[in-house]
Every structure is written in C-alpha cells, then in structure tokens.
Design a protein around this motif. Structure first.
Motif, PDB file in Angstrom:
ATOM      1  N   ILE A   9      56.801 -88.009 -15.211  1.00  0.00           N
ATOM      2  CA  ILE A   9      55.572 -88.464 -15.279  1.00  0.00           C
ATOM      3  C   ILE A   9      54.687 -88.140 -13.985  1.00  0.00           C
ATOM      4  O   ILE A   9      53.404 -87.628 -14.179  1.00  0.00           O
ATOM      5  N   LEU A  10      55.142 -88.721 -13.008  1.00  0.00           N
ATOM      6  CA  LEU A  10      54.493 -88.696 -11.632  1.00  0.00           C
ATOM      7  C   LEU A  10      54.409 -87.120 -11.408  1.00  0.00           C
ATOM      8  O   LEU A  10      52.964 -86.640 -10.820  1.00  0.00           O
ATOM      9  N   GLY A  11      55.299 -86.241 -11.590  1.00  0.00           N
ATOM     10  CA  GLY A  11      55.207 -85.065 -11.414  1.00  0.00           C
ATOM     11  C   GLY A  11      54.130 -84.154 -12.252  1.00  0.00           C
ATOM     12  O   GLY A  11      53.376 -83.471 -11.629  1.00  0.00           O
ATOM     13  N   ILE A  12      54.244 -84.547 -13.595  1.00  0.00           N
ATOM     14  CA  ILE A  12      53.088 -83.940 -14.390  1.00  0.00           C
ATOM     15  C   ILE A  12      51.694 -84.382 -13.997  1.00  0.00           C
ATOM     16  O   ILE A  12      50.712 -83.586 -13.858  1.00  0.00           O
ATOM     17  N   LEU A  13      51.500 -85.386 -13.538  1.00  0.00           N
ATOM     18  CA  LEU A  13      50.070 -86.216 -13.068  1.00  0.00           C
ATOM     19  C   LEU A  13      49.698 -85.435 -12.016  1.00  0.00           C
ATOM     20  O   LEU A  13      48.499 -85.214 -11.631  1.00  0.00           O
ATOM     21  N   LEU A  14      50.873 -85.342 -10.927  1.00  0.00           N
ATOM     22  CA  LEU A  14      50.524 -84.520  -9.765  1.00  0.00           C
ATOM     23  C   LEU A  14      50.183 -82.997  -9.908  1.00  0.00           C
ATOM     24  O   LEU A  14      49.311 -82.589  -9.219  1.00  0.00           O
ATOM     25  N   MET A  15      50.778 -82.302 -10.912  1.00  0.00           N
ATOM     26  CA  MET A  15      50.556 -81.269 -11.142  1.00  0.00           C
ATOM     27  C   MET A  15      49.073 -80.901 -11.629  1.00  0.00           C
ATOM     28  O   MET A  15      48.027 -80.275 -11.436  1.00  0.00           O
ATOM     29  N   ILE A  16      48.567 -81.995 -12.563  1.00  0.00           N
ATOM     30  CA  ILE A  16      47.184 -81.853 -13.016  1.00  0.00           C
ATOM     31  C   ILE A  16      46.164 -82.141 -11.891  1.00  0.00           C
ATOM     32  O   ILE A  16      45.044 -81.561 -11.740  1.00  0.00           O
ATOM     33  N   PHE A  17      46.750 -82.975 -11.183  1.00  0.00           N
ATOM     34  CA  PHE A  17      45.633 -83.430  -9.777  1.00  0.00           C
ATOM     35  C   PHE A  17      45.471 -82.120  -9.110  1.00  0.00           C
ATOM     36  O   PHE A  17      44.243 -81.875  -8.637  1.00  0.00           O
ATOM     37  N   SER A  18      46.522 -81.522  -8.988  1.00  0.00           N
ATOM     38  CA  SER A  18      46.411 -80.234  -7.838  1.00  0.00           C
ATOM     39  C   SER A  18      45.339 -79.341  -8.563  1.00  0.00           C
ATOM     40  O   SER A  18      44.659 -78.505  -7.540  1.00  0.00           O
ATOM     41  N   VAL A  19      44.939 -79.166  -9.780  1.00  0.00           N
ATOM     42  CA  VAL A  19      43.982 -78.259 -10.507  1.00  0.00           C
ATOM     43  C   VAL A  19      42.578 -78.450  -9.961  1.00  0.00           C
ATOM     44  O   VAL A  19      41.625 -77.901  -9.754  1.00  0.00           O
ATOM     45  N   LEU A  48      53.432 -77.382  -6.106  1.00  0.00           N
ATOM     46  CA  LEU A  48      54.853 -77.365  -5.756  1.00  0.00           C
ATOM     47  C   LEU A  48      55.702 -78.843  -5.860  1.00  0.00           C
ATOM     48  O   LEU A  48      56.680 -78.985  -6.498  1.00  0.00           O
ATOM     49  N   THR A  49      54.876 -79.772  -5.299  1.00  0.00           N
ATOM     50  CA  THR A  49      55.738 -81.179  -5.332  1.00  0.00           C
ATOM     51  C   THR A  49      55.657 -81.558  -6.618  1.00  0.00           C
ATOM     52  O   THR A  49      56.721 -82.239  -6.918  1.00  0.00           O
ATOM     53  N   GLY A  50      54.503 -81.451  -7.517  1.00  0.00           N
ATOM     54  CA  GLY A  50      54.854 -81.711  -8.890  1.00  0.00           C
ATOM     55  C   GLY A  50      55.801 -81.251  -9.780  1.00  0.00           C
ATOM     56  O   GLY A  50      56.536 -81.842 -10.556  1.00  0.00           O
ATOM     57  N   LEU A  51      55.894 -79.950  -9.418  1.00  0.00           N
ATOM     58  CA  LEU A  51      56.931 -78.889 -10.076  1.00  0.00           C
ATOM     59  C   LEU A  51      58.260 -79.559  -9.609  1.00  0.00           C
ATOM     60  O   LEU A  51      59.323 -79.584 -10.628  1.00  0.00           O
ATOM     61  N   VAL A  52      58.692 -79.784  -8.410  1.00  0.00           N
ATOM     62  CA  VAL A  52      59.926 -80.260  -7.898  1.00  0.00           C
ATOM     63  C   VAL A  52      60.158 -81.602  -8.763  1.00  0.00           C
ATOM     64  O   VAL A  52      61.288 -81.768  -9.113  1.00  0.00           O
ATOM     65  N   LEU A  53      59.364 -82.199  -9.053  1.00  0.00           N
ATOM     66  CA  LEU A  53      59.465 -83.749  -9.766  1.00  0.00           C
ATOM     67  C   LEU A  53      59.747 -83.414 -11.116  1.00  0.00           C
ATOM     68  O   LEU A  53      60.624 -84.086 -11.493  1.00  0.00           O
ATOM     69  N   PHE A  54      58.906 -82.602 -11.596  1.00  0.00           N
ATOM     70  CA  PHE A  54      59.104 -82.459 -13.135  1.00  0.00           C
ATOM     71  C   PHE A  54      60.064 -81.406 -13.645  1.00  0.00           C
ATOM     72  O   PHE A  54      60.930 -81.774 -14.684  1.00  0.00           O
ATOM     73  N   LEU A  55      60.253 -80.455 -13.236  1.00  0.00           N
ATOM     74  CA  LEU A  55      61.139 -79.356 -13.831  1.00  0.00           C
ATOM     75  C   LEU A  55      62.683 -79.578 -14.056  1.00  0.00           C
ATOM     76  O   LEU A  55      63.333 -79.747 -15.018  1.00  0.00           O
ATOM     77  N   ALA A  78      48.706 -94.410  -5.302  1.00  0.00           N
ATOM     78  CA  ALA A  78      48.995 -94.467  -4.070  1.00  0.00           C
ATOM     79  C   ALA A  78      49.342 -92.868  -3.735  1.00  0.00           C
ATOM     80  O   ALA A  78      48.812 -92.009  -2.357  1.00  0.00           O
ATOM     81  N   VAL A  79      50.230 -92.108  -4.348  1.00  0.00           N
ATOM     82  CA  VAL A  79      50.474 -90.746  -3.986  1.00  0.00           C
ATOM     83  C   VAL A  79      49.451 -89.842  -4.184  1.00  0.00           C
ATOM     84  O   VAL A  79      49.101 -88.841  -3.413  1.00  0.00           O
ATOM     85  N   LEU A  80      48.332 -90.278  -5.220  1.00  0.00           N
ATOM     86  CA  LEU A  80      47.393 -89.187  -5.366  1.00  0.00           C
ATOM     87  C   LEU A  80      46.357 -89.223  -4.145  1.00  0.00           C
ATOM     88  O   LEU A  80      45.975 -88.201  -3.912  1.00  0.00           O
ATOM     89  N   SER A  81      46.185 -90.437  -3.588  1.00  0.00           N
ATOM     90  CA  SER A  81      45.384 -90.673  -2.630  1.00  0.00           C
ATOM     91  C   SER A  81      46.008 -89.941  -1.208  1.00  0.00           C
ATOM     92  O   SER A  81      45.411 -89.516  -0.403  1.00  0.00           O
TER      93      SER A  81
END
Length: 482
Positions: A9-19, A48-55, A78-81
């Motif tokens: 989930i963290l990977g998904i959210l981080l990918m969303i945030f990258s946009v 890329l970090t989100g993908l590494v966590l998600f894939l 915390a990670v988002l910030s």
C-alpha cells in the motif's frame, strides 16, 4: 501485523504522490524558470521507490485491520513528507539544508504554514507553486483521495479513512460506501478551491497568485507566494474573499455536503459546533477591534479589517497576515495564539484541538460544578438533542491531557536548545495547532532556529495533523503484539 500488505500500500501511495510533481514541472516550462529538473528527479525517485515497494507484492490481497491502517497513515505521512522534500532540496533554495527542506515539506503537507525560507518573492514560480500544492494536497488528506482509488486495487479503505480522520465522531459517513465519502469530500474541496481562485482573480490577483492562494486558503495552510503574505496585495476585496473562504473551510465539510445536497442552510443552523465556532470568531474579533482602536490608535476601518482578518486567519489556524500581529498591544497576540488552540471544526481542514472538543470540555467543567452542588444527581452531557456516552467524554479528556503533556515536552526541548520562553511556547503552539506564525523569534519565519528545533517542530506538526493518538498509539507495546 500484515507487513507485506502495508509495504504494498505504501508503494501505491508513493506512486500516486509522485504524479503530484508533474504540475510544478509544467509551471517551470510555462514560466521558463529552470526549475523543472528538480521536480523531474523528484518524480523519478518517488515513482521508482514506489514501484520497488509495490511490484514484488502486486498480487497480494487482503483486508487491513484497524491497527494496520494506523501504521499506514503514519508511515505514509512521514515518508510522503521526506519524499516531498526532495525537489526542494534539489532546487538549491538559499542553500537550505536537509532539516530545512524536511521542515518545509512537513509544514506544507500538514498545512501548518511555518516556513524557513526568506525571500519568497525571489523564488522560481515552480517552487512557489509546489509549496502551495503541498498544502492543498495535505488539506483534505491525500490518503482520503487514495481511499477512493484503493478499492479498485482490491484493498479495503475504511481503516485508512478512520485512522486519517480521528475525532469525537469519526465514524460518521456521508455516503454508504467509503469511496463515495472520499469522492464527495474531494468534490466539495475542489469546488471551493475553484470558486476561491476565480474570486481572487476577479479581485485583482494574477492567475498564478489566485490559484496558488486558493490552494492554501481552502486548505487552511497559510503559505503565500510573497513574504508579506496577503498584505502584499493591499486590497480590502482580496482580504474579504480570503476571510470568507477561511471561515468556510474551518467548518465541518459534512455540513457543506448536507447543505449542497439539500440546497438548504439548515445543517449549519442546527449544528451546535458551528454555532460555537461562529461565536468564538465574533467574540475574539470584537475584542481585537476594541484593543486596536483604543490601544493601537487604529482608524476604525483599518482596525475592523485587521481584527476580522487576523482573528479568522489565526482562529482557523490558516496563518495568513496583513500586519505584524505579534507587535499588537496588550494581550492581543497571545489571545490570537490561544484562539488557535481551539482551531476549526471537526471534519474541516483546520488544525487545533477542534471546536467540538472545546465545547465538550466546557460542558464537562460545568457538569463538575453542578455535581458539587448536587452530589447525588446524574447529569448527562448533551450536544444538540443528543446525549453523549461517557466514553466520548473520557476520550476528549484523554486527548486534552495527552496534548498538554506533549506540548510541555516539546516546549522544554526547545527551551533546552536555547530558545526563550515566548518563542518556544508560540513555536510549539503554532506547529502542534498547524497554525504557522508564532511570536518572538518565529513571528516572521523559522529560519533562525537550530536543526534540532526544526526536527522537533516537524514532529509536532505531524502529531497535530494526525491529532496525536494516531501517531502516539505506535509507541505503545500492545500495538506491536500479534
């Protein structure tokens, strides 16, 4: 603890945030300010970090438990910030260090509005837009946005929503499904932002400033594209528009939803919290008006503008300014800071302890006085026509006691770091209440503080944004027991 599902989930959210780093790239191209590379690199690193966590975990499915939801929320904020600080660091703004850019990113996403940057008028348009956008995303909570998407990915969202929006009545929903609730909130939020931007533009702001300030107004954030904040425009019309939208954004968004759906103002007139909210604003505004007229010798029109604007701005924890209120006479600066402790209504983008908690604390105090006179009587605390269970009253007292304890801890750390009492008190109040401007050394900005103080205040912003318990529960041994 479902660690693999949480990482997914963290990977998904981080990918969303990258946009969200794409719009500042567009602004950089539009204004040719040379800032696009920093945001492009930030976008790549986050994606890329989100993908590494998600894939590696893309086929995982499961339902989050409540405590999993709390951990996801805290980790994500915390990670988002931290990832949100990357483009600020790469932009090389006035040689800001890591503590500075993390502080700025935390301040943006938690809608605090405290800044370490001096010389906003000289920054690139892309950086200015990005700061404002951070506040807009944090205003309603980017996780609430993600909740509308996660069900399509096979992940339940209720636990995330409940963890993201703690409070006395956090389980109420606007629509039967949580995704519908998230979408309803965001449609109202987006609609208010568009109307606010058009109003600013019509009042004389440039389109860039209008959009940027609408982000931080509706989010009750307080970031501005100018060092003088709203005072830079020197316009009574702009101040009036800002005041109206700050006031609206400090109201429970479920009331806005009910009002729009029913095309009636009845939800506001029947809501006890809204009535107390307006009463506090009017009372503090009148006190400020009288002090400015009779002690600061302001003309009535100037006193009226400043009193109304700054009361709404500080009481809703927005933090915009048109004058240096820290220099106002008598007790007025401290009164405004204390108003921020109450903050906006529950379910709004405002910070502070929330009006409903203040109301319940007041009613509980009144009940204790009655018990002294009638020890055998049983008194129920009512809000409107509803009688509240004792569990809610106990939760409010627990919140208040924990808030005070954390406040003193943070304040003592800042004083041990060399800050004077006024600066330390107001800095912690401004950050825990997600307000922004303080008194003393932090009246204008936080650039003079040490790295230790900035890290401590960044943590206090997170405690304030997540209303303490969401973050504090992670420090209890029971949370980690399977």
């Amino acid at each position: 603890m479902q660690s693999q599902l949480i990482i997914r989930i963290l990977g998904i959210l981080l990918m969303i945030f990258s946009v969200t780093m794409i719009p500042p790239m567009g602004v950089a191209v539009l204004y040719k300010d040379g800032g696009g590379l920093a945001f492009f690199l930030g976008f790549l690193i986050s994606l890329l970090t989100g993908l590494v966590l998600f894939l590696p975990r893309k086929k995982l499915r499961g339902e989050l438990r409540i405590r999993d939801g709390f951990l996801v929320v805290v980790l994500f904020w915390a990670v988002l910030s931290l990832f949100g600080a990357i483009p600020l660091y790469l932009s090389d703004i006035n040689n800001l260090g890591i503590a500075d850019v993390v502080f700025e990113s935390f301040s943006g996403l938690t809608t605090t509005g405290a800044t370490v940057i001096v010389g906003l008028d000289d920054l690139s348009h892309s950086v200015l837009f990005y700061r404002q956008q951070l506040q807009w995303l944090g205003g309603m909570g980017i996780i609430v946005l993600a909740v509308a998407i996660l069900p399509m990915l096979g992940i339940g969202g209720m636990q995330l929503y409940r963890a993201e929006t703690p409070g006395p009545v956090k389980d109420s929903k606007l629509t039967p499904r949580i995704a519908g609730t998230a979408k309803a909130l965001w449609f109202i939020y987006l609609g208010l932002t568009i109307i606010c931007a058009l109003s600013y533009w019509g009042a004389g702001m440039s389109m860039f400033d209008a959009i940027s300030h609408s982000f931080s107004t509706v989010a009750i954030g307080g970031f501005s594209t100018h060092d003088q904040s709203i005072g830079w425009f020197d316009s009574s019309r702009i101040e009036m528009i800002c005041t109206i939208f700050m006031l609206i954004s400090g109201v429970n968004f479920s009331l806005h939803f009910a009002s729009v759906r029913g095309l009636t103002i009845e939800p506001y007139t029947r809501d006890p919290e809204f009535k107390v909210y307006i009463t506090i604003i009017i009372t503090v505004s009148l006190i400020a008006l009288l002090v400015l007229i009779f002690q600061a010798n302001f003309e009535f029109s100037k006193a009226f503008r400043n009193a109304i604007f700054h009361t709404v701005s500080i009481a809703t924890t927005t933090g915009f300014s048109t004058d240096n209120f820290s220099q106002w006479p008598l007790f007025l600066p401290v009164l405004l800071i204390f108003a921020s402790f109450i903050g906006g209504c529950a379910g709004s983008t405002g910070g502070g302890m929330k009006v409903i908690r203040f109301l319940l604390l007041f009613k509980q105090g009144a009940r204790e006085i009655k018990k002294l006179i009638h020890p055998s009587a049983i008194f129920k605390i009512r809000v409107g026509s509803s009688s509240l269970p004792e569990s809610i009253i106990e939760a409010v007292w627990g919140f208040f006691a924990t808030y005070v304890a954390l406040f003193f801890i943070f304040m003592l750390i800042l004083m041990a770091d060399g800050l004077d009492q006024v600066t330390a008190f107001s800095a912690v109040a401004a950050c825990m209440n997600n307000l922004g401007p303080g008194l003393g050394e932090v009246a204008n900005n936080y650039s003079s503080l040490s790295d230790l103080s900035k890290w401590v205040l960044a943590i206090s912003m997170l405690f304030g944004r997540l209303e303490i318990f969401t973050l504090l529960v992670l420090f209890t041994p029971d949370f980690w027991r399977s």
